[in-house]
Design a protein around this motif. Sequence first.
Motif: not given
Length: 749
Positions: A654-655, A676-685, A698-704
Amino acid sequence: MSKYIVARANIAIFLVLIGILVLIGAITWDRSNAARSAVEWSRHTSQVLGTLKDLDIAAHDAETGERGFLLTGSDAYLAPYDAALGRVSLLQGELQRLTADSPAQQERLRALAPVLQHKLEALAQGVQLRRSNGLAAALGLTRGDGGLGLSKQIEATLAAMAIEEQRLLVQRRGLADSRGNWVFWLVVVGTLIAVAALLWAALTLNRAWSHSSRAERDYRSLALRLRTSLDSLSQGVAVFNADRQLTHWNECFHDLLGLPRAMVRSGTPYVAFHDHMAEAEADFLETEDQVRHGSQRPGEPVVYERVRPDGAQLELRRTAVPDGGFVLTVSDMTKRAQAEGVLREAQKMQAIGQLTGGIAHDFNNLLTVILGNLEIVRNKPNDLEKLKTRIERAIWAAQRGAALTRQLLAFARKQPLTPSAIDLAAAMPDLVPLLRRTLGEHIEVRYVETAALWPAMADPAQLESAVLNLALNARDAMPGGGRLTIELANKVLDQDYARHNAEVDVGDYTMLAVSDTGHGMTPDVLGRVFEPFFTTKPDGQGTGLGLPMVFGFVKQSGGHVKIYSEPGEGTTVRLYLPRAVRASAAAGQRSAAPVELPRGSATVLVVEDEPAVREIAVAMLGELGYRVLEAADGEEGLRVFGTHAGAIHLLLTDVVLPGKVRGRDLAERITAMRPEVKIVYMSGYTENSIVHNGRLDDGVALISKPFQREQLARKVAEALADLAVAVPSPMSMSGEAKVVELKQRRAGE
C-alpha cells in the motif's frame, strides 16, 4: 487658447518689425539715391554750363587773336587763335556728350555747329586776306555785318542752352522734391499701420495674459483637486519620468511600501526604491532592466503581486505613459484576499456539503444493496443458485461504488494517470462503431478529422471514458434523435486566447470536439455543468459526475475544456489536449473475448495495514498459485523481507502505511538491497510519493483500490513478465514469516 492668441500677437509684432525695417531701409535707400542723383545732376548742369562758357570764351579768343593779327600782322596773335580753334572742336564734342539725355539741347547743338563753322571760316578767310592782300582787304572783310551776325547768333544759342540747362536742373529738383513728399506720406502711413498693429498686438497680448492668468488659476485649482484626490485614494500612486526619476506621488505610496519620507522626493531614481525594498525582500519591485526591457504589450499594464514582511498582500501595477515614463500603482489587497478567502471557504463548504450529500445518497443505496444481499446469503446458506444471484448483485453494487470513487477522484484531479502519446486519428475510428451501438439507431454519429493531426498526450483509457461520457450526455439531450459529431483538429492557443481564459497555457493542442443537435443549455445551467452532483436529468437518471469527471481528467492532463451551448441549437464540448512529441502505434485494444487469467509461482510480499484488504489480496494471490508473505506495516515488511530476502520476487505494498516507513520508503529500501525485486503499489487514494502533477512516476506500477482478481492477476503478471522464477525449497520458507497456506474449503464451511 492663450497659446494661440500669443502666437498671433507674436506674429503680428514680428511682421510689424519686419515692415518697419523694410520701410526704413527703403526710405534710406531712396533718400540716398535721391541725394546722389541731385548731386549728380547739379554736377552735370555745372559741367554743361562750364562747357558752354568755355565754348563762348574759345570763340571770342579766336576772334580776338584774328583781329590782333589783322591789325599788327604779327604771327604772335595767331597762337591764341590756333589754340581757340582746337578748343572749339573739343568743346563741341564734350557738349554733345553731356547733353545726350536732352533732345532739345542736341537740336541746338546741331544748329550751332554750322554757325560756328561759318564763323571760324570767316576768321580764317580774314587771316588769309591779311597775309595775301594786306590790311585794307582784311579790314574790308571784317567791317561787313556777316561776322557780327554770326557772333550774336552763337551767343544767343549758347545763352539758350544755358537757360535750358538751368530749367532742366530746376525740373529735376522738383521731381526729387515730389518724390520726397511721396516718401514722407508713405512713412506716415506706414507708421500709422505699425502703431495700429502694435496696439492690436498689445490688446492681443493683454487678452492672452488674462486668459493665461485664468488658466493658471484653474490649473492650480485642478492640481490642488488632483492632489487631494490622489491623497484620498487608498492606493499608492507614483509617477516616474523617462529617466525613471520620481516626479509625482501621493501619501499612500510611501505608506504602503513603508518608505522613508526623506527618500520620497522629486528626482529620486526608481533604482533607489528597488534597492530599499530589496533589503527586506529580494525582487519586491521590478528591476530597472525589467522596467526598461521587460516584455509589455502596448496599452497593457504589468501587474504582479507581493507580500510585505508583515503579511500584507500588495498588488503592483506599472503602466507606461506616452512620454516614456510610467505610473506605478500600489494596492493593498489584504482585505480583498481575506474576503476572497472567506468566500472560497464558504463555497468550499457548500461544495463539500453538496459532495457529501451526493456521496452519502449514492453510497447508502450501494451499501443497502450489498448488505441486503449478504444478509440474504447468510440466512440461506443451502440455496446455491439464489446465493449466486445475490452475490452477483452485491458485486454489481460494489463495482458501482468503485466507479463512483473513480469519478470523484477524476473530478478532484487525484486519479493516477499514465499518459502516453495518442494518435487520435487512428484511435477514434475504432471507437465510433462502439458509440453507434451504445447510442442507438436514432442517433446519427458523424466523424470528422483533419490531415496531419498532431498526437495528443493523455491517458488512453481515461480519454475513451471521457468521450463515452460526452456521447451519453449528448444522447440524453436528443431523446427524439439527432446528430452527434466528433471532430479532430490541430489548434494553437495563443496569448490573446490565454488572456480571456486564465487557466490556459499558451501552446499547441490537439482538439477533440463532441457536438450534438439537442436541446442545449441556458447560461445559468452552463455555468454549473462542472459542479459535482449537479444534473438537470430527472431523479435516478444521472449522478451529476459525468462532466466533472471529464473536466478533472482534462485539467489533470494539462489541457483545457470549453463548452458552447445555445437553447434549442445544441451543445459543443471541446477538449484541448496537449500536443505530444510523437504518437504510440495504437491507443489501446479492447479484447473481444475473455481470456484465461495469468497464474504464477513466484513469492509475493503483501504489505497492507487494513486487515480485510490484506486478507483478500493474500487470498486472491494464493488462488492464482503465488506463494504469499504478509505484513501489516512498513517496519514489519522490512523484517519479513530481511528474513526471506532471497525468496521474495515481488513486493505488493500500500502507498499509505502507518508509521515512519511509508510505502515508497519501503520499496526504495528493498530495491536498494535487491534491485531485481519487482514493486507494485496499491492505493485507494494516491499521494505525491508516486504521483506528481497527476501522473505516475516513470517505471511505477500501480493498481487502484478496489480491484478485482483479474486486475490483480494481470498487474502482478506484467510486473513478473521478465523474471524467471525458481520454486524455493520448503526450508527457505521456514522461520518467523507469515506464510499463508490456503486450503480448499468445503461447501458447508
